[in-house]
Every structure is written in C-alpha cells, then in structure tokens.
Design an enzyme around this catalytic site. Structure first.
Site, PDB file in Angstrom:
ATOM      1  CG  ASP A 181      66.128 -28.545 -11.508  1.00  0.00           C
ATOM      2  OD1 ASP A 181      65.332 -27.703 -11.978  1.00  0.00           O
ATOM      3  OD2 ASP A 181      66.865 -29.260 -12.210  1.00  0.00           O
ATOM      4  CD  GLU A 235      67.035 -20.154 -16.653  1.00  0.00           C
ATOM      5  OE1 GLU A 235      66.248 -20.484 -17.562  1.00  0.00           O
ATOM      6  OE2 GLU A 235      67.330 -20.869 -15.678  1.00  0.00           O
TER       7      GLU A 235
END
Length: 330
Positions: free
Chosen positions: A13, A108
């Site tokens: 990613d 997150e």
C-alpha cells in the site's frame, strides 16, 4: 485469526510519502496488488493518487483505493462528508469500475478521545455512505490495538496490520479471519517470500501485505464478473426517470428493464446493499434473485420490484426511457 501461508498473493500500500514509483518494476518483483491512498478528512486528496492509479493499472497490478479517517470525524455526519470526499476521488479516477479491489476505510486513530460507541457510529456511517455512493461494500483496515473500539462491523472484510512474520492477529470484535494482512511496514515485521522487505521500483520502505489466498483466488473474489446479457447477447441502453427526475441509466434485456440498484432503492425510499464478495444484491434486507453487474454497477429488474412496492412503471420505446412513479407522486 489464521496464519500466513505459502503462495498467498503479495501486495503493497502506498501514498504520496513514497515519492515516485516505478510500478512496472514493482509488478516484476512479485507484487500483484496495491492499495493507493486517495483521501483523508473532508477535503484532502493525495497529490499522487490519480497518477498512481493510472501507472499501477498500466503495469497490470490489481488496484484499490483507501481513505484515512481523520481525527476531526467526531460525528456520523462528519464521517459521511469524508465518505463523499473519498467517493469523489474514486469517480475522478474513472469510477469504481477502474478498481479491482473494494474501497477501504483506514481507521486507526482516536486523538479526539471518542467513546467506543462513537467510534463505531463514525465508522458505520462512513462505510454505509461509501457503499451507498459507490455500490461496493468497503473493507475495514485497522490495527489490533484499535479494532476493539469497533462493534458490529465484522460483516465487512478485514485488512489487519500486524507487524510480525508468523504470529497471527487475535480474533477480535467479531472478526475471526483476515482478508488482507499488513505484515510489515518495510522496516519491521515479516518479509516477502524472497526474504527481503525491499520492493523494486520504490525508494525506501513500503508497507507489505498479503491476501489470504493465491493471486488467482484474489482475482476471483474481487474482480468484477463479465456482463451477463440476455440470450441474444445484446442490450438496449436508455434512461431511468424516477418521479420526474433522471436517476441513471436503464438497460433493456429482451423484454426486461434493469436499472441501477442504488437509484431504484433511493426512489423507493428503501435500504440496499451490494455484497461484492458474493456478488449479491439486497433491497430492504431481502436478497434479489436477478442482478446484472455492468462496469461495476449493480442493475436489478425494475418492474417486479416496483410492483412489490406499489410503484408504477412505464417504458417509452421511442425515446428509450423507463419511468417510475411511486405512491403519492403525480
């Protein structure tokens, strides 16, 4: 949750922090998929998003987009605004059909010290709005230290970050398996099958991931299936009008008219869901039997659904217009 296994598809990613990337070299180094940062918050868009999408796709990589939920998203309404920013970026990149993999919610951080109930409400609002705007069920990305703040979201595919070569993430918040595992940030954690954390074509560290299955299994699960036309193999394209307003494209297969699931659901005031894993459509909680997936959009048969909810349908063959009027509309 399950352990990594030999033969799993390898991926990365990336965001603008990686700088220039030679995706051809990335693909040649055994990487088969890449998630690309698109947006963050209500307005930020990664300056490299559109270029990375174009270059990674041209290199033959399977691609997906992700959005980082900002700490400023403290209410469901603000989360929906972030989802709109994400959906706009996807649209500008060519639309959801450009991507092989579902959109991702990266959640997150909780610097605003929200309660677990509020974190879940924010996440749920974002996920539902992304699905409403794109027609595709998103993936949830998070860390083991954060996943406990979610409740009731385990119906979404999970991408978990756990920087370790072999120690599997623990079951948590209803999830007992992962679809994607981010096993290294490029400096710590596990390694690629080659034994290194370095990926050709990228200067510096990059997050390493794998799918719970082979490359072929990854393609089979998330890549959109071909159009399923009528026996003649052709369809007629027209316009769908709902209560006097254009609501999308209409497709005529033989004697049957199909319209976008989302447009029809909105016109009827009903909830809907598209399960991208099983390629199934749900309207008002009920599974629909006949669905056509075309260029990433789920189309459903108009008349049976309209009849079931007391709406009236007409077809203007000359102008190729399918019209729907709900109760109370003139």
């Amino acid at each position: 949750m399950q352990a990594r296994k030999k033969g799993n598809a390898q991926g990365i990613d990336v965001s603008h922090h990686q700088g220039d990337i030679n995706f051809k070299k990335v693909a040649a180094d055994g990487i088969s998929f890449v998630f690309i940062k698109a947006t963050q918050g209500k307005s930020f868009r990664s300056k490299t998003f559109l270029k990375f999408v174009k270059d990674a796709k041209a290199a033959g990589l399977m691609i997906g987009a992700y959005h980082y939920v900002d700490d400023s998203a403290t209410t469901p309404d603000l989360a929906r605004q972030e989802a709109a920013n994400f959906a706009k970026a996807i649209k500008d990149a060519g639309g959801v059909s450009t991507f092989n993999l579902p959109p991702v919610m990266d959640y997150e951080s909780n610097k605003s010290n929200l309660s677990k109930a509020t974190v879940t409400a924010v996440a749920k609002a974002f996920l539902e709005e992304v699905e409403r705007l794109t027609g595709v069920r998103p993936i949830v990305y998070t860390y083991p230290s954060f996943i406990g703040k979610f409740s009731g979201l385990s119906g979404y595919p999970l991408w978990i970050a756990r920087y370790h070569a072999t120690k599997a993430p623990s079951d948590a918040s209803g999830w007992s398996r992962w679809e994607f595992w981010q096993y290294s940030d490029g400096q710590y954690g596990g390694t690629l099958p080659s034994g290194t954390r370095k990926v050709s074509g990228i200067t510096g560290p990059v997050d390493l991931n794998e799918y719970n299955g082979t490359v072929d299994e990854l393609r089979a699960r998330f890549t959109k299936p071909p159009v399923s036309p009528d026996k003649a193999g052709t369809f007629t394209s027209g316009t769908f009008i709902a209560n006097g307003k254009e609501a999308g494209k209409a497709l005529l297969y033989g004697s049957r008219t199909y319209v976008p699931l989302r447009s029809l659901a909105n016109a009827l005031g009903l909830s809907y869901r598209w399960d991208n894993v099983r390629k199934e459509a749900y309207l008002n909680g009920s599974k629909l039997q006949t669905v056509q997936l075309i260029e990433g959009t789920a189309y459903v048969q108009l008349k049976p659904i309209a009849d079931a909810y007391g709406a009236v349908v007409s077809w203007d063959s000359k102008n190729k217009i399918a019209s729907l009027k709900t109760k109370g509309e003139k």
